[in-house]
Design a protein around this motif. Structure first.
Motif, mmCIF file in Angstrom:
data_model
loop_
_atom_site.group_PDB
_atom_site.id
_atom_site.type_symbol
_atom_site.label_atom_id
_atom_site.label_comp_id
_atom_site.label_asym_id
_atom_site.label_seq_id
_atom_site.Cartn_x
_atom_site.Cartn_y
_atom_site.Cartn_z
ATOM 1 N N VAL A 269 -7.165 -1.626 9.903
ATOM 2 C CA VAL A 269 -6.703 -0.390 9.260
ATOM 3 C C VAL A 269 -7.139 0.825 10.095
ATOM 4 O O VAL A 269 -6.380 1.773 10.274
ATOM 5 N N VAL A 270 -8.366 0.763 10.631
ATOM 6 C CA VAL A 270 -8.837 1.855 11.489
ATOM 7 C C VAL A 270 -7.977 1.930 12.751
ATOM 8 O O VAL A 270 -7.519 3.000 13.149
ATOM 9 N N ALA A 271 -7.723 0.773 13.357
ATOM 10 C CA ALA A 271 -6.910 0.736 14.584
ATOM 11 C C ALA A 271 -5.537 1.339 14.331
ATOM 12 O O ALA A 271 -4.982 2.053 15.164
ATOM 13 N N TRP B 63 14.991 -5.349 16.569
ATOM 14 C CA TRP B 63 14.693 -4.401 17.641
ATOM 15 C C TRP B 63 14.934 -2.937 17.309
ATOM 16 O O TRP B 63 15.029 -2.111 18.208
ATOM 17 N N THR B 64 15.079 -2.621 16.030
ATOM 18 C CA THR B 64 15.149 -1.186 15.733
ATOM 19 C C THR B 64 14.022 -0.825 14.766
ATOM 20 O O THR B 64 13.545 -1.670 14.003
ATOM 21 N N GLY B 65 13.627 0.428 14.844
ATOM 22 C CA GLY B 65 12.553 0.898 13.973
ATOM 23 C C GLY B 65 12.944 0.805 12.513
ATOM 24 O O GLY B 65 12.141 0.444 11.657
ATOM 25 N N PHE B 66 14.230 1.095 12.227
ATOM 26 C CA PHE B 66 14.644 1.056 10.827
ATOM 27 C C PHE B 66 14.591 -0.365 10.279
ATOM 28 O O PHE B 66 14.208 -0.592 9.135
ATOM 29 N N GLY B 67 14.973 -1.331 11.141
ATOM 30 C CA GLY B 67 14.887 -2.731 10.724
ATOM 31 C C GLY B 67 13.469 -3.094 10.342
ATOM 32 O O GLY B 67 13.217 -3.738 9.314
ATOM 33 N N ARG B 68 12.513 -2.638 11.142
ATOM 34 C CA ARG B 68 11.114 -2.925 10.854
ATOM 35 C C ARG B 68 10.682 -2.261 9.546
ATOM 36 O O ARG B 68 9.949 -2.828 8.752
ATOM 37 N N GLN B 69 11.190 -1.049 9.329
ATOM 38 C CA GLN B 69 10.849 -0.349 8.082
ATOM 39 C C GLN B 69 11.366 -1.100 6.862
ATOM 40 O O GLN B 69 10.722 -1.122 5.814
ATOM 41 N N ILE B 70 12.537 -1.736 7.006
ATOM 42 C CA ILE B 70 13.088 -2.512 5.891
ATOM 43 C C ILE B 70 12.117 -3.624 5.500
ATOM 44 O O ILE B 70 11.795 -3.809 4.326
ATOM 45 N N TYR B 71 11.630 -4.350 6.502
ATOM 46 C CA TYR B 71 10.666 -5.418 6.212
ATOM 47 C C TYR B 71 9.394 -4.840 5.598
ATOM 48 O O TYR B 71 8.810 -5.425 4.687
ATOM 49 N N ALA B 72 8.957 -3.681 6.103
ATOM 50 C CA ALA B 72 7.715 -3.080 5.603
ATOM 51 C C ALA B 72 7.836 -2.719 4.129
ATOM 52 O O ALA B 72 6.955 -3.012 3.332
ATOM 53 N N VAL B 73 8.961 -2.113 3.762
ATOM 54 C CA VAL B 73 9.153 -1.705 2.367
ATOM 55 C C VAL B 73 9.153 -2.920 1.447
ATOM 56 O O VAL B 73 8.557 -2.923 0.376
ATOM 57 N N GLY B 74 9.810 -4.002 1.899
ATOM 58 C CA GLY B 74 9.884 -5.193 1.061
ATOM 59 C C GLY B 74 8.572 -5.955 0.983
ATOM 60 O O GLY B 74 8.259 -6.572 -0.018
ATOM 61 N N SER B 75 7.801 -5.916 2.078
ATOM 62 C CA SER B 75 6.550 -6.678 2.089
ATOM 63 C C SER B 75 5.484 -5.987 1.261
ATOM 64 O O SER B 75 4.721 -6.638 0.559
ATOM 65 N N ASN B 76 5.399 -4.672 1.380
ATOM 66 C CA ASN B 76 4.354 -3.947 0.675
ATOM 67 C C ASN B 76 4.727 -2.474 0.619
ATOM 68 O O ASN B 76 4.411 -1.702 1.523
ATOM 69 N N ALA B 77 5.396 -2.110 -0.453
ATOM 70 C CA ALA B 77 5.916 -0.746 -0.551
ATOM 71 C C ALA B 77 4.791 0.289 -0.542
ATOM 72 O O ALA B 77 4.940 1.364 0.037
ATOM 73 N N ASP B 78 3.650 -0.033 -1.172
ATOM 74 C CA ASP B 78 2.532 0.917 -1.206
ATOM 75 C C ASP B 78 2.021 1.205 0.190
ATOM 76 O O ASP B 78 1.795 2.355 0.569
ATOM 77 N N ALA B 79 1.828 0.121 0.962
ATOM 78 C CA ALA B 79 1.331 0.301 2.329
ATOM 79 C C ALA B 79 2.354 1.047 3.169
ATOM 80 O O ALA B 79 1.998 1.884 4.000
ATOM 81 N N ALA B 80 3.640 0.758 2.953
ATOM 82 C CA ALA B 80 4.683 1.434 3.727
ATOM 83 C C ALA B 80 4.663 2.933 3.436
ATOM 84 O O ALA B 80 4.795 3.757 4.340
ATOM 85 N N GLN C 282 -6.060 -4.105 1.001
ATOM 86 C CA GLN C 282 -5.136 -5.216 0.825
ATOM 87 C C GLN C 282 -3.853 -4.764 0.146
ATOM 88 O O GLN C 282 -2.813 -5.378 0.337
ATOM 89 N N ILE C 283 -3.943 -3.709 -0.657
ATOM 90 C CA ILE C 283 -2.749 -3.274 -1.371
ATOM 91 C C ILE C 283 -2.056 -2.129 -0.637
ATOM 92 O O ILE C 283 -0.852 -2.141 -0.441
ATOM 93 N N GLU C 284 -2.841 -1.145 -0.169
ATOM 94 C CA GLU C 284 -2.200 0.027 0.416
ATOM 95 C C GLU C 284 -2.365 0.126 1.925
ATOM 96 O O GLU C 284 -1.659 0.881 2.573
ATOM 97 N N GLY C 285 -3.312 -0.614 2.468
ATOM 98 C CA GLY C 285 -3.599 -0.439 3.887
ATOM 99 C C GLY C 285 -2.813 -1.357 4.795
ATOM 100 O O GLY C 285 -2.396 -0.968 5.872
ATOM 101 N N LEU C 286 -2.611 -2.578 4.352
ATOM 102 C CA LEU C 286 -2.045 -3.581 5.250
ATOM 103 C C LEU C 286 -0.873 -4.302 4.603
ATOM 104 O O LEU C 286 -0.780 -4.394 3.398
#
Lengths: 334, 504
Positions: free
Chosen positions: B405-407, A192-209, B338-342
């Motif tokens: 990605v657009v959304a 339930w915190t934004g930072f917690g979500r960011q942690i998952y984001a960085v680990g799942s796909n650092a480029d996308a994060a 797939q790599i940078e967007g999602l």
């Protein structure tokens, strides 16, 4: 096209990794209870278990965060040692005169260690296993240096510090209360915190994060600092439990902790894992460690068997995960 | 004996959903350099892979010395004396040059590698090519041009009679290209037949006697280099009838939102200048290697700028990270969704809300209900085909992933959206939907920069078109003056033709 915004709770539950782990654990406990002739799940064994292995669970929550961002920290045993030792030294020398202050000081030292690791990894671009391998030697060496390779024995410690680990509140040992509080905090923090979500984001796909505007370095530094602070807390728990501080204490603790996380379904690739899974994993490790002697297994076999059980638990989890991935693909419209 | 050393007829290659090659033909005489040209996606690289046995053609025949052959894999092709040097050098950077040359056919005696013999043979080949390094050098320490030389030596060590070069000059400097010409001519004079793929006219003029053009997976024609003009060649490459355009709705242009002046990033691009207005779609186009993606990623703060100025609403700004850019109001939809967007493991909803997590935080804690509602509304706004916002992003088709990605970008308060190849790998229906969304966004006052390699898309959607070639802007065209031929001519124009200018 209209989409649903409510999750199916039942489906979420049965497809989760924790669910399969819970099943494995129930089976394991049943087996142990039967083999030990019904003595394992007695009040005294359980209270020993919760008291002696609480620090493993605490460390595992810190390790969870590190693993979630795709890192690893094998220096936590050494971080525990330096923070626990320096706290006890200051107690011996009469600088710290309050048990609560002792705990806070140990947490602070741990956090500083974690911050250094975080900086080395994010700004120095050293891969986590190498950075923490190096820091482990540094912290361990510093522990011997500050203590002059001497021990701090029980009679030099504050009575309140030692008693804390031996007393209970509402029938539950104080050390395990720390586990409970930390567990609840972790769940809230991650979900339930934004930072917690960011942690998952960085680990799942650092480029996308990164493209999504998250500062990867900031997340890394904060996570390693939290992990260090937690190791500092564990250092205080450990020294008050055993009422002694030794330079070689908690050597190899990181291995049990990583095992607990992996059993609990945390992915070493980052991005996957939960506090509940890690708690179950830590309990499983504690049960395995404690029970093998109780059920009459030869001492030579205990280690090998521990390894086998760990691998089995991981294997089951991999199979469950593969099944879930296949299910997700079946949902694709072609 | 046939006139041709290699002959291909009626080759068709189908990938799931697309015809990558449609009944193409090609022939090669012994000792000639034959250029193969065409736009991005014309099917050149697939064609090479069919010759090399990497892909198996569904239809068609291949004749080597007049006899039908069928290659199951690259080894078969190599045994028959055909070698390919690919666009991206495929080497082992930590091994020595000699090991790279003889990988797969090490010189052995009784199962033991004969190092001395290998180094000697490798050095002999390198000397033949006039190389300025020896066989003990480590591959990774060499320049791209030198690595290509190693690849050529490798082809020679296999006694190749046919060598295929897939855009070998794309990453080379002028001097290095000339060195490659020299080697190529030498090989030709020794009787090796060469297929040379390139975007550059100068490569073709320097080397080839004949040129074959592919367009949209089809064979267009083969010509003698002496007998065809540049203009005719360009026409052959782009001369398709453009239909099914999705023209952008007319929007009165507002004030300038972003202006960049003389952006440089060492080794990537130089002197890039353009501006974009409210309600405008600026098309940014060029061939592979034009460095369009690098330019927008640098503007977005992913990479660091070497020099140049960025103006946002008329004021000069510094952007040093994506979060800086987003705070100002720039959103980037990356090419590789797939790599940078999602985050593919995550549900649609969480992906959409990731950029704007702050707005769902209520005194430290996330309000998941609000988050899911917003995600649902945004996903519906772009008509995502899914059951719920909890469906994993990986379970969606390419087109629907792009909509997500657009959304994601629509959830933030952006003024400028940068869309990098927004319809790449997307089926026709989803394409139309994405064009429609882009039109609506322009009407709502968004400024849009669209990177695209597809001519119909660029011509249909852009108000203005900036064309790049090898890291420089080679021209700018208005919607009215733009034609396929003009765009391609600019995309192939070397910077020596138009000296760093903004206007052609």
């Amino acid at each position: 096209m209209k989409l649903k915004a409510n999750a199916s709770k039942l489906r979420e539950l049965t497809q989760s990794r924790e669910f399969s782990l819970l099943l494995v654990m129930v089976l394991l406990c049943g087996l142990i209870q039967w083999r030990s002739g019904g003595v394992f799940f007695s009040g005294s064994v359980i209270s020993q278990l919760t008291q002696n292995y609480a620090y493993i669970a605490v460390l595992a929550f810190g390790m969870l965060l590190v693993l979630l961002i795709g890192g690893i920290d094998i220096s936590i045993g050494a971080t525990m040692a330096i923070s626990g030792m320096s706290t006890c030294l200051l107690m011996r020398d009469g600088v710290i005169t309050n048990p609560l202050l002792a705990y806070l000081f140990s947490i602070f030292i741990g956090a500083v260690c974690g911050l250094v690791i975080g900086l080395v990894i994010s700004k120095g671009k050293v891969i986590p296993i190498i950075a923490t391998l190096g820091m482990q030697y540094i912290f361990r060496g510093l522990t011997y240096f500050v203590s002059g390779t001497l021990w701090v024995s029980a009679d030099k410690m504050l009575p309140g510090y030692k008693n804390f680990a031996q007393s209970s509140f509402l029938g539950v040992n104080n050390l395990f209360w720390i586990v409970i509080v930390l567990f609840v905090a972790m769940i809230v923090f991650l979900k339930w915190t934004g930072f917690g979500r960011q942690i998952y984001a960085v680990g799942s796909n650092a480029d996308a994060a990164k493209i999504s505007g998250i500062s990867i370095d900031r997340v890394k530094i904060i996570v390693y600092t939290i992990n260090g602070a937690i190791a500092g807390l564990a250092g205080a728990m450990y020294t008050s439990l055993y009422a002694s501080a030794q330079g070689n204490m908690a050597t190899g603790a990181e291995m049990d902790v990583i095992a607990a996380c992996v059993i609990g379904g945390v992915s070493l690739n980052g991005g996957q894992g939960s506090a509940f899974g890690v708690l179950l994993g830590a309990i499983t490790i504690a049960i395995i460690s404690k029970s093998l002697s109780l059920v009459g297994i030869d001492a030579f076999w205990q280690r090998a068997l521990k390894g086998a059980v760990i691998l089995l638990a991981v294997l089951v989890n991999v199979l469950v995960q593969r099944n879930a991935a296949r299910k997700a693909l079946e949902g694709r419209e072609i | 004996m046939s006139e041709y050393i290699l002959e291909l007829n009626g080759i068709t290659k189908i990938f799931p959903g697309v015809k990558a090659l449609n009944k193409v033909q090609f022939n090669l005489r012994p000792g000639e350099v034959h250029a193969l040209m065409g736009e991005n996606g014309a099917g050149k690289s697939t064609f090479i892979k069919v010759i090399m046995g990497v892909h198996q053609a569904e239809e068609g025949e291949m004749l080597l010395d007049g006899k039908p052959v069928h290659f199951k894999n690259t080894r078969d092709a190599q045994k028959a004396g055909i070698a390919a040097i690919y666009q991206h050098v495929t080497s082992y950077p930590h091994l020595s040059v000699a090991e790279n040359i003889f990988v797969g056919h090490m010189k052995k005696k009784f199962g033991v590698i004969q190092w001395k013999e290998m180094y000697q043979e490798a050095d002999r080949l390198l000397q033949e090519l006039n190389a300025d390094f020896n066989s003990r050098s480590i591959m990774g320490n060499l320049s791209v041009a030198q690595q290509q030389m190693v690849e050529i030596a490798k082809a020679l060590s296999l006694n190749a009679r046919i060598i295929i070069m897939d855009e070998p000059t794309a990453a080379l400097t002028k001097r290095e290209s000339e060195e490659l010409y020299r080697i190529t001519r030498k090989l030709r004079d020794e009787g090796v037949a060469i297929i040379f793929i390139s975007h550059r006219f100068e490569d073709m003029y320097a080397l080839a006697s004949r040129v074959t053009v592919f367009r949209d997976a089809q064979y267009i024609g083969s010509y003698d280099v002496d007998g065809i003009t540049n203009a005719d060649l360009i026409k052959a490459m782009v001369g398709r009838e453009i239909k099914d355009l999705f023209p952008k709705p007319e929007v009165p242009l507002g004030e300038e939102v972003l202006r960049v002046e003389n952006l440089c990033r060492t080794g990537y691009f130089k002197d890039v200048s353009f501006q974009v207005h409210k309600g405008e779609i600026l098309g940014l186009t060029g061939l592979v290697g034009a460095r369009r993606t690098e330019v927008v990623q640098t503007i977005f703060g992913v990479e660091k700028l070497t020099s140049g100025k960025i103006f946002w609403n008329g004021k000069e700004v510094k952007i040093s990270s994506p979060s800086d850019a987003m705070k100002m109001g720039i959103g980037l939809l990356p090419e590789n969704r797939q790599i940078e967007g999602l985050i593919l493991d995550w549900g649609i909803g969480r992906n959409i809300t990731l950029t704007e997590l702050k707005s769902y935080v209520n005194k430290l804690f996330l309000n998941e209900k609000k988050e899911n509602e917003t995600a649902k509304n945004l996903a519906e706004r772009v008509d995502t085909k899914a059951v719920s916002v909890f469906d994993k992003a990986s379970s969606l088709s390419g087109g629907n992933q792009q909509k997500v990605v657009v959304a994601k970008a629509l959830g933030s308060d952006f003024k400028l959206l940068i869309l990098d190849e927004p319809t790449k790998g997307v089926d026709v229906g989803a394409k139309a939907a994405i064009y429609e969304i882009m039109g609506e966004l322009a009407q709502q006052g968004y400024a849009i920069i669209m990177i695209s390699s597809e001519m119909p898309e660029i011509l249909g959607m852009s108000d203005r078109i900036v064309v790049m070639c090898e890291g420089r802007v080679t021209g700018e065209l208005s919607r009215e003056e733009a034609t396929q031929e003009k765009i391609l001519a600019l995309a192939m124009a070397k910077h020596t033709v138009v000296e760093g200018g903004v206007q052609p």
